[in-house]
Write a protein that holds these residues in place. Structure first.
Motif, PDB file in Angstrom:
ATOM      1  N   GLY A 254      -1.213 -11.735  -4.898  1.00  0.00           N
ATOM      2  CA  GLY A 254      -0.750 -11.209  -3.614  1.00  0.00           C
ATOM      3  C   GLY A 254       0.730 -10.914  -3.610  1.00  0.00           C
ATOM      4  O   GLY A 254       1.184  -9.935  -2.998  1.00  0.00           O
ATOM      5  N   ASP A 255       1.518 -11.752  -4.289  1.00  0.00           N
ATOM      6  CA  ASP A 255       2.962 -11.527  -4.375  1.00  0.00           C
ATOM      7  C   ASP A 255       3.264 -10.251  -5.153  1.00  0.00           C
ATOM      8  O   ASP A 255       4.172  -9.493  -4.804  1.00  0.00           O
ATOM      9  CB  ASP A 255       3.643 -12.716  -5.051  1.00  0.00           C
ATOM     10  CG  ASP A 255       3.376 -14.024  -4.314  1.00  0.00           C
ATOM     11  OD1 ASP A 255       3.634 -14.074  -3.101  1.00  0.00           O
ATOM     12  OD2 ASP A 255       2.919 -14.982  -4.954  1.00  0.00           O
ATOM     13  N   SER A 256       2.499 -10.010  -6.230  1.00  0.00           N
ATOM     14  CA  SER A 256       2.673  -8.794  -7.012  1.00  0.00           C
ATOM     15  C   SER A 256       2.211  -7.570  -6.228  1.00  0.00           C
ATOM     16  O   SER A 256       2.842  -6.506  -6.288  1.00  0.00           O
ATOM     17  CB  SER A 256       1.892  -8.908  -8.325  1.00  0.00           C
ATOM     18  OG  SER A 256       2.041  -7.751  -9.109  1.00  0.00           O
ATOM     19  N   PHE A 257       1.109  -7.710  -5.498  1.00  0.00           N
ATOM     20  CA  PHE A 257       0.623  -6.627  -4.623  1.00  0.00           C
ATOM     21  C   PHE A 257       1.739  -6.192  -3.675  1.00  0.00           C
ATOM     22  O   PHE A 257       1.996  -4.992  -3.506  1.00  0.00           O
ATOM     23  CB  PHE A 257      -0.580  -7.137  -3.835  1.00  0.00           C
ATOM     24  CG  PHE A 257      -1.148  -6.162  -2.828  1.00  0.00           C
ATOM     25  CD1 PHE A 257      -2.319  -5.471  -3.103  1.00  0.00           C
ATOM     26  CD2 PHE A 257      -0.546  -5.964  -1.591  1.00  0.00           C
ATOM     27  CE1 PHE A 257      -2.860  -4.575  -2.177  1.00  0.00           C
ATOM     28  CE2 PHE A 257      -1.072  -5.073  -0.663  1.00  0.00           C
ATOM     29  CZ  PHE A 257      -2.228  -4.380  -0.957  1.00  0.00           C
ATOM     30  N   ASN A 258       2.405  -7.160  -3.050  1.00  0.00           N
ATOM     31  CA  ASN A 258       3.469  -6.838  -2.100  1.00  0.00           C
ATOM     32  C   ASN A 258       4.580  -6.034  -2.765  1.00  0.00           C
ATOM     33  O   ASN A 258       5.133  -5.098  -2.167  1.00  0.00           O
ATOM     34  CB  ASN A 258       4.053  -8.108  -1.498  1.00  0.00           C
ATOM     35  CG  ASN A 258       3.098  -8.807  -0.552  1.00  0.00           C
ATOM     36  OD1 ASN A 258       2.001  -8.314  -0.285  1.00  0.00           O
ATOM     37  ND2 ASN A 258       3.487  -9.951  -0.050  1.00  0.00           N
ATOM     38  N   GLY A 260       4.308  -3.999  -5.333  1.00  0.00           N
ATOM     39  CA  GLY A 260       3.834  -2.633  -5.525  1.00  0.00           C
ATOM     40  C   GLY A 260       3.837  -1.840  -4.237  1.00  0.00           C
ATOM     41  O   GLY A 260       4.146  -0.638  -4.226  1.00  0.00           O
ATOM     42  N   PHE A 261       3.498  -2.505  -3.132  1.00  0.00           N
ATOM     43  CA  PHE A 261       3.479  -1.836  -1.837  1.00  0.00           C
ATOM     44  C   PHE A 261       4.895  -1.429  -1.431  1.00  0.00           C
ATOM     45  O   PHE A 261       5.134  -0.290  -0.996  1.00  0.00           O
ATOM     46  CB  PHE A 261       2.868  -2.759  -0.787  1.00  0.00           C
ATOM     47  CG  PHE A 261       2.491  -2.060   0.491  1.00  0.00           C
ATOM     48  CD1 PHE A 261       1.267  -1.434   0.620  1.00  0.00           C
ATOM     49  CD2 PHE A 261       3.367  -2.016   1.565  1.00  0.00           C
ATOM     50  CE1 PHE A 261       0.910  -0.772   1.790  1.00  0.00           C
ATOM     51  CE2 PHE A 261       3.035  -1.363   2.737  1.00  0.00           C
ATOM     52  CZ  PHE A 261       1.802  -0.737   2.852  1.00  0.00           C
ATOM     53  N   ILE A 262       5.836  -2.350  -1.577  1.00  0.00           N
ATOM     54  CA  ILE A 262       7.234  -2.060  -1.240  1.00  0.00           C
ATOM     55  C   ILE A 262       7.775  -0.933  -2.124  1.00  0.00           C
ATOM     56  O   ILE A 262       8.475  -0.028  -1.644  1.00  0.00           O
ATOM     57  CB  ILE A 262       8.098  -3.327  -1.389  1.00  0.00           C
ATOM     58  CG1 ILE A 262       7.671  -4.396  -0.377  1.00  0.00           C
ATOM     59  CG2 ILE A 262       9.574  -2.998  -1.257  1.00  0.00           C
ATOM     60  CD1 ILE A 262       7.845  -3.996   1.068  1.00  0.00           C
ATOM     61  N   ASP A 276      -2.539   2.334  -3.431  1.00  0.00           N
ATOM     62  CA  ASP A 276      -2.987   2.344  -4.827  1.00  0.00           C
ATOM     63  C   ASP A 276      -1.994   1.619  -5.730  1.00  0.00           C
ATOM     64  O   ASP A 276      -2.379   0.866  -6.629  1.00  0.00           O
ATOM     65  CB  ASP A 276      -3.168   3.782  -5.315  1.00  0.00           C
ATOM     66  CG  ASP A 276      -4.444   4.432  -4.802  1.00  0.00           C
ATOM     67  OD1 ASP A 276      -5.440   3.706  -4.626  1.00  0.00           O
ATOM     68  OD2 ASP A 276      -4.436   5.649  -4.578  1.00  0.00           O
ATOM     69  N   ALA A 277      -0.695   1.849  -5.509  1.00  0.00           N
ATOM     70  CA  ALA A 277       0.326   1.186  -6.314  1.00  0.00           C
ATOM     71  C   ALA A 277       0.263  -0.323  -6.125  1.00  0.00           C
ATOM     72  O   ALA A 277       0.374  -1.097  -7.086  1.00  0.00           O
ATOM     73  CB  ALA A 277       1.715   1.718  -5.954  1.00  0.00           C
ATOM     74  N   GLY A 282      -1.294  -5.808  -8.092  1.00  0.00           N
ATOM     75  CA  GLY A 282      -2.060  -7.029  -7.886  1.00  0.00           C
ATOM     76  C   GLY A 282      -3.108  -7.229  -8.960  1.00  0.00           C
ATOM     77  O   GLY A 282      -3.335  -8.357  -9.429  1.00  0.00           O
ATOM     78  N   SER A 283      -3.768  -6.146  -9.374  1.00  0.00           N
ATOM     79  CA  SER A 283      -4.802  -6.236 -10.408  1.00  0.00           C
ATOM     80  C   SER A 283      -4.208  -6.589 -11.764  1.00  0.00           C
ATOM     81  O   SER A 283      -4.810  -7.348 -12.533  1.00  0.00           O
ATOM     82  CB  SER A 283      -5.568  -4.911 -10.495  1.00  0.00           C
ATOM     83  OG  SER A 283      -6.227  -4.614  -9.281  1.00  0.00           O
TER      84      SER A 283
END
Length: 309
Positions: A254-258, A260-262, A276-277, A282-283
C-alpha cells in the motif's frame, strides 16, 4: 483536478508520517498461536511504513522531503542509516535525544500479513509555516490518525495551492466519530484499502467507496490482487486491474501504491493512467520482502508501456 506546476522550493512532495522498522518472518507453516513454536523459513529486517513511500518516490525521481520523528534508539539509528544509504532526503527528520521506537514483528503469509508493534513517543506534523517555506506541490500525510490539527493544516495548505492527500493506515475511528469527516472535507484525496473501507463505512467493496466518497473530492480504494478503484466526485467510479505476479510478501504494498499514485499526479496524467501507475508499483512491491522490489522511474514507464497504458 489540477496541480500547481511552479515550485518555490526543490520539493515536489512533503511526506508526513512515522517510520517503522519491520522484523519480517516469512514462509510460516501456520499462523502464530499461543502455546506453539512456529518456525519461519525466511527472515528480513527492513525499515517500512513511510520509509517505503519515501524510498519509492525517490526511486521514481521525485523530489520528496519526509517529515518524521526519530530518536537515539536502535531502530531509529538503523532506519536513518538505511535512508542515507538509499540517498533519501533526511533534512526534515525530527531528531530527538530520546527513544522514538517504532518497531513491528510481521508474520507474512501468502495472501496477507499480521503485525505485533511497539510505538514510543509522540509524532508531530509540519507546521503551516514549514509548509509555506517548503511550498511543495503535494502534501501526503500517512498514518498519523485523526489529529486535531489536520483539518486546519490541510485547509492552510490548499489555500497555498498545495494538493493534500491523506492515507487511512492506522485510523481507527469511524465516519461518525472524532474529526475524520472534517479531515476528509479539507483534503483533496483519500487513500485506503478494502479492510479499512469496510471498517469505516460498515459495508464493503464499491458500496463502501460510494459512502466514503461523499466526504472528499477523490477517494482511492486499494484492492490488492483485484487492482484498485477510485471515485472522483461528479465523475463516477474508475476501476483498474492488477497484473498477475508471484506474491512473496504484501508488506509495504500500500505504501508503494501511494508513491505510484503521487508520481502519476505529478506527471499530470489522466486518472486512469495515474491509477495504473499506482497498481504497478503496489504489484511490484509484493514480489520481494519488505517492498525491496520497488521500481525505478524507467522501469515503471516500461511496465506501463508494456501493458499498453
Amino acid at each position: 483536478m489540477l496541480l500547481r506546476r511552479e515550485r518555490a522550493s526543490p520539493y515536489d512532495v512533503v511526506l508526513a508520517g512515522e517510520y517503522y522498522f519491520d522484523l519480517i518472518f516469512s514462509g510460516l507453516g501456520e499462523i502464530p498461536r499461543l502455546g506453539a513454536d512456529v518456525w519461519s523459513e525466511g527472515f528480513d529486517a527492513v525499515p517500512g511504513a513511510n520509509f517505503t513511500t519515501a524510498r519509492a518516490l525517490t526511486l521514481l525521481n521525485t523530489n520528496v522531503a519526509w517529515w518524521c520523528e526519530t530518536g537515539n534508539d536502535l531502530f531509529s539509528t538503523l532506519m536513518i542509516s538505511a535512508a542515507e544509504k538509499e540517498g533519501m532526503d533526511t533534512s526534515l527528520f525530527q531528531r530527538r535525544s530520546e527513544n522514538r521506537i517504532r518497531v513491528s514483528a510481521a508474520f507474512s503469509m501468502s495472501a496477507d500479513r499480521g503485525f505485533i508493534s511497539r510505538f514510543d513517543g509522540p509524532e508531530t506534523l509540519p507546521s503551516p509555516a514549514v509548509l509555506e517555506r517548503l511550498s511543495p506541490r503535494i502534501l501526503l500525510v500517512q498514518g498519523l490518525t485523526c489529529r486535531n490539527e489536520l483539518p486546519a493544516l490541510f485547509a492552510f495548505a490548499r489555500s497555498h495551492g498545495i494538493y493534500c492527500c491523506f492515507d487511512c493506515q492506522h485510523v481507527d475511528e469511524s465516519l461518525e466519530q472524532a474529526n475524520l469527516p472534517q479531515i476528509l472535507e479539507n483534503a483533496d484525496c483519500f487513500l485506503l484499502n478494502e479492510t479499512e473501507a469496510t471498517r469505516l463505512a460498515g459495508h464493503d467493496g464499491l458500496d463502501a467507496l460510494a459512502t466514503i466518497g461523499r466526504f472528499t473530492p477523490l477517494t482511492v480504494l486499494k484492492r490488492g490482487a483485484k487492482g484498485a478503484a477510485l471515485l472522483e466526485r461528479d465523475a463516477g467510479v474508475l476501476e483498474r486491474p492488477a497484473p498477475k505476479v508471484d506474491v512473496v510478501d504484501t508488506t509495504g504494498a500500500g505504501d508503494s501504491f501511494n508513491a505510484g499514485f503521487i508520481y502519476g499526479l505529478l506527471q499530470g496524467w489522466p486518472l486512469e493512467k495515474v491509477l495504473d501507475a499506482a497498481v504497478q508499483c503496489g504489484s511490484a512491491a509484493v514480489t520481494a520482502h519488505g517492498g525491496k522490489a520497488l521500481p525505478v522511474e524507467d522501469e515503471l514507464l516500461r511496465r506501463l508501456q508494456d501493458a499498453g497504458k
